[in-house]
Motif scaffolding. Structure first.
Motif, PDB file in Angstrom:
ATOM      1  N   LEU A 146      -3.377  -4.832   1.793  1.00 45.10           N
ATOM      2  CA  LEU A 146      -3.654  -4.144   0.668  1.00 45.10           C
ATOM      3  C   LEU A 146      -3.220  -2.492   1.095  1.00 45.10           C
ATOM      4  CD1 LEU A 146      -6.645  -5.360  -1.446  1.00 45.10           C
ATOM      5  CD2 LEU A 146      -4.250  -5.601  -1.830  1.00 45.10           C
ATOM      6  N   ARG A 147      -2.610  -1.773   0.239  1.00 42.67           N
ATOM      7  CA  ARG A 147      -2.329  -0.404   0.753  1.00 42.67           C
ATOM      8  C   ARG A 147      -3.668   0.410   0.399  1.00 42.67           C
ATOM      9  NH1 ARG A 147       3.065   3.026  -0.825  1.00 42.67           N
ATOM     10  NH2 ARG A 147       2.901   4.904   0.760  1.00 42.67           N
ATOM     11  N   GLU A 148      -4.008   1.175   1.420  1.00 45.66           N
ATOM     12  CA  GLU A 148      -5.161   2.028   1.138  1.00 45.66           C
ATOM     13  C   GLU A 148      -4.843   3.156   0.343  1.00 45.66           C
ATOM     14  OE1 GLU A 148      -8.673   4.107   4.149  1.00 45.66           O
ATOM     15  OE2 GLU A 148      -6.608   3.148   4.779  1.00 45.66           O
ATOM     16  N   LEU A 149      -5.823   3.320  -0.627  1.00 43.58           N
ATOM     17  CA  LEU A 149      -5.647   4.379  -1.663  1.00 43.58           C
ATOM     18  C   LEU A 149      -6.903   5.345  -1.561  1.00 43.58           C
ATOM     19  CD1 LEU A 149      -4.332   2.580  -4.950  1.00 43.58           C
ATOM     20  CD2 LEU A 149      -3.169   4.366  -3.401  1.00 43.58           C
ATOM     21  N   HIS A 150      -6.688   6.585  -1.545  1.00 42.91           N
ATOM     22  CA  HIS A 150      -8.030   7.457  -1.762  1.00 42.91           C
ATOM     23  C   HIS A 150      -7.814   8.095  -2.773  1.00 42.91           C
ATOM     24  CE1 HIS A 150      -8.833   6.702   2.663  1.00 42.91           C
ATOM     25  NE2 HIS A 150      -7.379   6.899   2.716  1.00 42.91           N
ATOM     26  N   GLU A 151      -9.082   8.303  -3.516  1.00 42.48           N
ATOM     27  CA  GLU A 151      -9.360   9.157  -4.832  1.00 42.48           C
ATOM     28  C   GLU A 151      -9.344  10.397  -4.607  1.00 42.48           C
ATOM     29  OE1 GLU A 151     -10.899   8.412  -9.553  1.00 42.48           O
ATOM     30  OE2 GLU A 151     -12.107   7.681  -7.669  1.00 42.48           O
ATOM     31  N   ILE A 152      -8.474  11.360  -5.076  1.00 37.50           N
ATOM     32  CA  ILE A 152      -8.537  12.707  -4.771  1.00 37.50           C
ATOM     33  C   ILE A 152      -9.258  13.889  -5.782  1.00 37.50           C
ATOM     34  CG2 ILE A 152      -6.853  12.651  -2.863  1.00 37.50           C
ATOM     35  CD1 ILE A 152      -4.851  14.022  -4.927  1.00 37.50           C
ATOM     36  N   ALA A 153      -9.275  13.127  -6.957  1.00 42.71           N
ATOM     37  CA  ALA A 153      -9.849  13.580  -8.144  1.00 42.71           C
ATOM     38  C   ALA A 153      -9.751  12.638  -9.099  1.00 42.71           C
ATOM     39  CB  ALA A 153      -8.832  14.617  -8.672  1.00 42.71           C
ATOM     40  N   ASP A 154     -10.611  12.616 -10.263  1.00 47.87           N
ATOM     41  CA  ASP A 154     -10.944  11.443 -11.291  1.00 47.87           C
ATOM     42  C   ASP A 154      -9.367  10.932 -11.769  1.00 47.87           C
ATOM     43  OD1 ASP A 154     -12.247   9.823 -12.839  1.00 47.87           O
ATOM     44  OD2 ASP A 154     -12.553  11.442 -14.397  1.00 47.87           O
ATOM     45  N   GLY A 155      -9.373   9.650 -11.334  1.00 45.46           N
ATOM     46  CA  GLY A 155      -8.080   9.109 -11.864  1.00 45.46           C
ATOM     47  C   GLY A 155      -6.966   9.472 -11.029  1.00 45.46           C
ATOM     48  N   VAL A 156      -6.907  10.009  -9.990  1.00 44.14           N
ATOM     49  CA  VAL A 156      -5.859  10.315  -9.181  1.00 44.14           C
ATOM     50  C   VAL A 156      -6.140   9.685  -7.685  1.00 44.14           C
ATOM     51  CG1 VAL A 156      -4.247  12.091  -8.354  1.00 44.14           C
ATOM     52  CG2 VAL A 156      -5.490  12.441 -10.657  1.00 44.14           C
ATOM     53  N   HIS A 157      -5.182   9.192  -7.313  1.00 44.88           N
ATOM     54  CA  HIS A 157      -5.086   8.163  -6.218  1.00 44.88           C
ATOM     55  C   HIS A 157      -3.993   8.475  -5.172  1.00 44.88           C
ATOM     56  CE1 HIS A 157      -8.647   5.619  -7.722  1.00 44.88           C
ATOM     57  NE2 HIS A 157      -7.879   6.257  -9.044  1.00 44.88           N
ATOM     58  N   VAL A 158      -4.154   8.585  -3.870  1.00 42.18           N
ATOM     59  CA  VAL A 158      -2.783   8.824  -3.016  1.00 42.18           C
ATOM     60  C   VAL A 158      -3.065   7.848  -1.747  1.00 42.18           C
ATOM     61  CG1 VAL A 158      -2.645  11.184  -3.717  1.00 42.18           C
ATOM     62  CG2 VAL A 158      -3.932  10.550  -1.417  1.00 42.18           C
ATOM     63  N   ALA A 159      -1.730   7.199  -1.469  1.00 48.99           N
ATOM     64  CA  ALA A 159      -1.568   6.475  -0.260  1.00 48.99           C
ATOM     65  C   ALA A 159      -0.509   7.345   0.700  1.00 48.99           C
ATOM     66  CB  ALA A 159      -1.151   5.286  -0.681  1.00 48.99           C
ATOM     67  N   THR A 160      -0.888   7.280   1.787  1.00 50.89           N
ATOM     68  CA  THR A 160       0.062   7.839   2.958  1.00 50.89           C
ATOM     69  C   THR A 160       0.941   6.934   3.835  1.00 50.89           C
ATOM     70  OG1 THR A 160      -1.536   9.766   3.131  1.00 50.89           O
ATOM     71  CG2 THR A 160       0.160   9.568   4.803  1.00 50.89           C
ATOM     72  N   ALA A 161       1.878   6.914   3.950  1.00 52.46           N
ATOM     73  CA  ALA A 161       2.676   6.105   4.503  1.00 52.46           C
ATOM     74  C   ALA A 161       3.073   6.313   6.082  1.00 52.46           C
ATOM     75  CB  ALA A 161       4.216   5.859   4.122  1.00 52.46           C
ATOM     76  N   GLU A 162       3.173   5.401   6.856  1.00 52.89           N
ATOM     77  CA  GLU A 162       3.446   5.576   8.370  1.00 52.89           C
ATOM     78  C   GLU A 162       4.771   6.509   8.611  1.00 52.89           C
ATOM     79  OE1 GLU A 162       3.136   2.294  10.696  1.00 52.89           O
ATOM     80  OE2 GLU A 162       0.911   1.807  10.114  1.00 52.89           O
ATOM     81  N   ILE A 163       5.782   6.180   7.711  1.00 53.59           N
ATOM     82  CA  ILE A 163       6.897   6.866   7.795  1.00 53.59           C
ATOM     83  C   ILE A 163       7.158   8.189   7.271  1.00 53.59           C
ATOM     84  CG2 ILE A 163       9.264   6.606   7.371  1.00 53.59           C
ATOM     85  CD1 ILE A 163       9.237   3.707   7.693  1.00 53.59           C
ATOM     86  N   TRP A 164       7.040   9.262   8.111  1.00 57.34           N
ATOM     87  CA  TRP A 164       7.473  10.587   7.691  1.00 57.34           C
ATOM     88  C   TRP A 164       6.361  11.214   6.885  1.00 57.34           C
ATOM     89  CZ3 TRP A 164      12.259   8.730   5.001  1.00 57.34           C
ATOM     90  CH2 TRP A 164      13.340   8.195   6.079  1.00 57.34           C
ATOM     91  N   THR A 165       4.989  10.609   7.147  1.00 62.44           N
ATOM     92  CA  THR A 165       3.765  10.779   6.432  1.00 62.44           C
ATOM     93  C   THR A 165       3.814  10.923   4.822  1.00 62.44           C
ATOM     94  OG1 THR A 165       3.467  12.010   8.267  1.00 62.44           O
ATOM     95  CG2 THR A 165       1.666  12.266   6.581  1.00 62.44           C
ATOM     96  N   SER A 166       4.974  10.065   4.277  1.00 62.45           N
ATOM     97  CA  SER A 166       5.223  10.109   2.886  1.00 62.45           C
ATOM     98  C   SER A 166       4.088  10.049   1.993  1.00 62.45           C
ATOM     99  CB  SER A 166       6.284   9.350   2.574  1.00 62.45           C
ATOM    100  OG  SER A 166       7.405   9.709   3.469  1.00 62.45           O
ATOM    101  N   ILE A 167       3.653  10.636   0.836  1.00 64.22           N
ATOM    102  CA  ILE A 167       2.754  10.368  -0.024  1.00 64.22           C
ATOM    103  C   ILE A 167       3.133   9.706  -1.277  1.00 64.22           C
ATOM    104  CG2 ILE A 167       0.823  11.345  -1.213  1.00 64.22           C
ATOM    105  CD1 ILE A 167       0.500  13.403   0.844  1.00 64.22           C
TER     106      ILE A 167
ATOM    107  N   VAL B   3       5.798  -0.675  -0.450  1.00 61.58           N
ATOM    108  CA  VAL B   3       5.857  -0.722  -1.969  1.00 61.58           C
ATOM    109  C   VAL B   3       5.310  -2.123  -2.404  1.00 61.58           C
ATOM    110  CG1 VAL B   3       7.414  -0.828  -3.944  1.00 61.58           C
ATOM    111  CG2 VAL B   3       7.992   0.681  -1.897  1.00 61.58           C
ATOM    112  N   GLU B   4       5.373  -3.153  -1.586  1.00 61.66           N
ATOM    113  CA  GLU B   4       4.944  -4.527  -2.168  1.00 61.66           C
ATOM    114  C   GLU B   4       3.326  -4.363  -2.131  1.00 61.66           C
ATOM    115  OE1 GLU B   4       6.196  -6.599  -3.919  1.00 61.66           O
ATOM    116  OE2 GLU B   4       8.335  -6.245  -3.532  1.00 61.66           O
ATOM    117  N   SER B   5       2.773  -3.544  -1.184  1.00 65.31           N
ATOM    118  CA  SER B   5       1.548  -3.612  -0.771  1.00 65.31           C
ATOM    119  C   SER B   5       0.582  -2.684  -1.932  1.00 65.31           C
ATOM    120  CB  SER B   5       1.099  -3.186   0.708  1.00 65.31           C
ATOM    121  OG  SER B   5       1.577  -1.901   1.096  1.00 65.31           O
ATOM    122  N   LEU B   6       1.410  -1.706  -2.345  1.00 65.00           N
ATOM    123  CA  LEU B   6       1.098  -1.013  -3.278  1.00 65.00           C
ATOM    124  C   LEU B   6       1.015  -1.712  -4.649  1.00 65.00           C
ATOM    125  CD1 LEU B   6       0.230   1.779  -4.322  1.00 65.00           C
ATOM    126  CD2 LEU B   6       2.802   2.257  -4.983  1.00 65.00           C
ATOM    127  N   ALA B   7       1.795  -2.378  -4.987  1.00 66.06           N
ATOM    128  CA  ALA B   7       1.753  -3.463  -6.263  1.00 66.06           C
ATOM    129  C   ALA B   7       0.479  -4.353  -6.003  1.00 66.06           C
ATOM    130  CB  ALA B   7       3.016  -3.947  -6.162  1.00 66.06           C
TER     131      ALA B   7
END
Length: 319
Positions: A8-29, A52-56
């Motif tokens: 599973l892709r790790e998601l962090h909630e940075i605000a109510d209802g807003v989550h981000v995941a950071t990729a290893e390549i180019w620190t893409s968010i 992308v698949e782990s995000l899904a």
């Protein structure tokens, strides 16, 4: 032989209802915005197939359902998708959609080289924001902004063009998502503003790891970038934003930190223009490796992009 389950892709909630995941390549968010009923908006879903698949898989595990996507700009690493995320509208500014169509053949080569294995039939299948979304007469949509037709399904269509079932309109508590367009870095670059959460998703701007990367196909690359910064600054001030999500790098929290990002980008542009004025004879940039004390100018790729920009601007000035 059994296949190992997808991580599973790790998601962090940075605000109510807003989550981000950071990729290893180019620190893409990647950003995922979730409505109270579980409808999800996926912004720039990732680069590698696994990401992308782990995000899904993560979205599904959490009981959310993707009902729309958004590409901040038309570069190849921001227009990827997977069938696991669903056949949904993948919104982008109309200018970005046209630019991506023009560069499609070149971009397909890039994605196969840098992130092979994607379903190329889905690559770049962007949906231009409808003209009805640009109506700023609604009292919750300020002038100069476009309201993203999400999560309200009444104004949406699937990426294949079929309309979704009409709804009764926005419900109480649904997030308002505004699109602010500019031409910095890429044509039709769209930032997403979430006034209720105090968040702006800016795409490939205002990074703590990358200097401003100009659209060198523009007749005025630096002018476009400065105008883009002005547009984003106005949106942040207008909507009380305190959290900034770049396309590459790290999330920025707090007004002081946000304004520091703007200051760093503007200082780099000042340095770049000064270097161009100081030496128009060195059109390949070979005698000036850095021409700026910006701390982000580290690593072969970023320094290389900086030198490429410097050489291009010197050629423009000497032409």
């Amino acid at each position: 032989m059994s296949t190992a389950p997808l991580a599973l892709r790790e998601l962090h909630e940075i605000a109510d209802g807003v989550h981000v995941a950071t990729a290893e390549i180019w620190t893409s968010i990647t950003t995922v915005v979730v409505a109270p009923d579980g409808r999800a908006l996926v912004v720039d879903p990732g680069i590698t197939v696994e990401e992308v698949e782990s995000l899904a898989a993560t979205v599904s595990r959490r009981g959310w359902r993707v009902t729309a996507g958004f590409s901040t700009h038309p570069h190849w690493d921001h227009v990827l998708w997977s069938r696991s995320l669903g056949d949904v509208p993948r919104w982008a500014c109309p200018t970005a959609v046209r630019a991506q169509q023009r560069s499609l053949a070149e971009d397909l080569v890039k994605v196969e080289r840098e992130a092979p294995g994607h379903d190329l039939a889905l690559f770049g299948r962007l949906t231009p924001l409808p003209s009805t979304a640009t109506d700023a007469s609604a009292e919750d949509t300020p002038p100069g902004a476009v309201r993203l037709p999400w999560p309200d399904p009444a104004r949406a269509a699937t990426s294949s063009g079929s309309a979704t079932a009409p709804g009764a309109g926005a419900e109480v508590g649904e997030p308002l998502v505004l699109v602010v367009e500019h031409q910095a870095h890429a044509p039709g670059h769209g930032a997403l503003v979430l006034p209720g959460a105090g968040v702006i998703v800016v795409g490939d701007m205002l990074s703590d790891l990358e200097v401003p990367l100009l659209d060198l196909a523009s007749p005025d690359p630096v002018g476009d970038y400065r105008a883009g910064l002005d547009t984003l600054e106005h949106a942040i001030s207008e909507h009380g934003v305190h959290t900034l999500v770049p396309g590459h790098g790290h999330v920025c929290t707090g007004s002081d930190a946000v304004w520091e990002r703007f200051g760093a980008d503007r200082a780099y542009l000042d340095d770049l223009e000064a270097a161009v004025r100081d030496d128009t004879d060195d059109v390949d940039g070979s005698d000036d490796t850095v021409a700026s004390d910006d701390p982000r100018l580290t690593g072969e790729w970023v320094v290389g992009e900086h030198r490429r920009q410097l050489a291009h601007l010197r050629r423009m000035r000497s032409a």
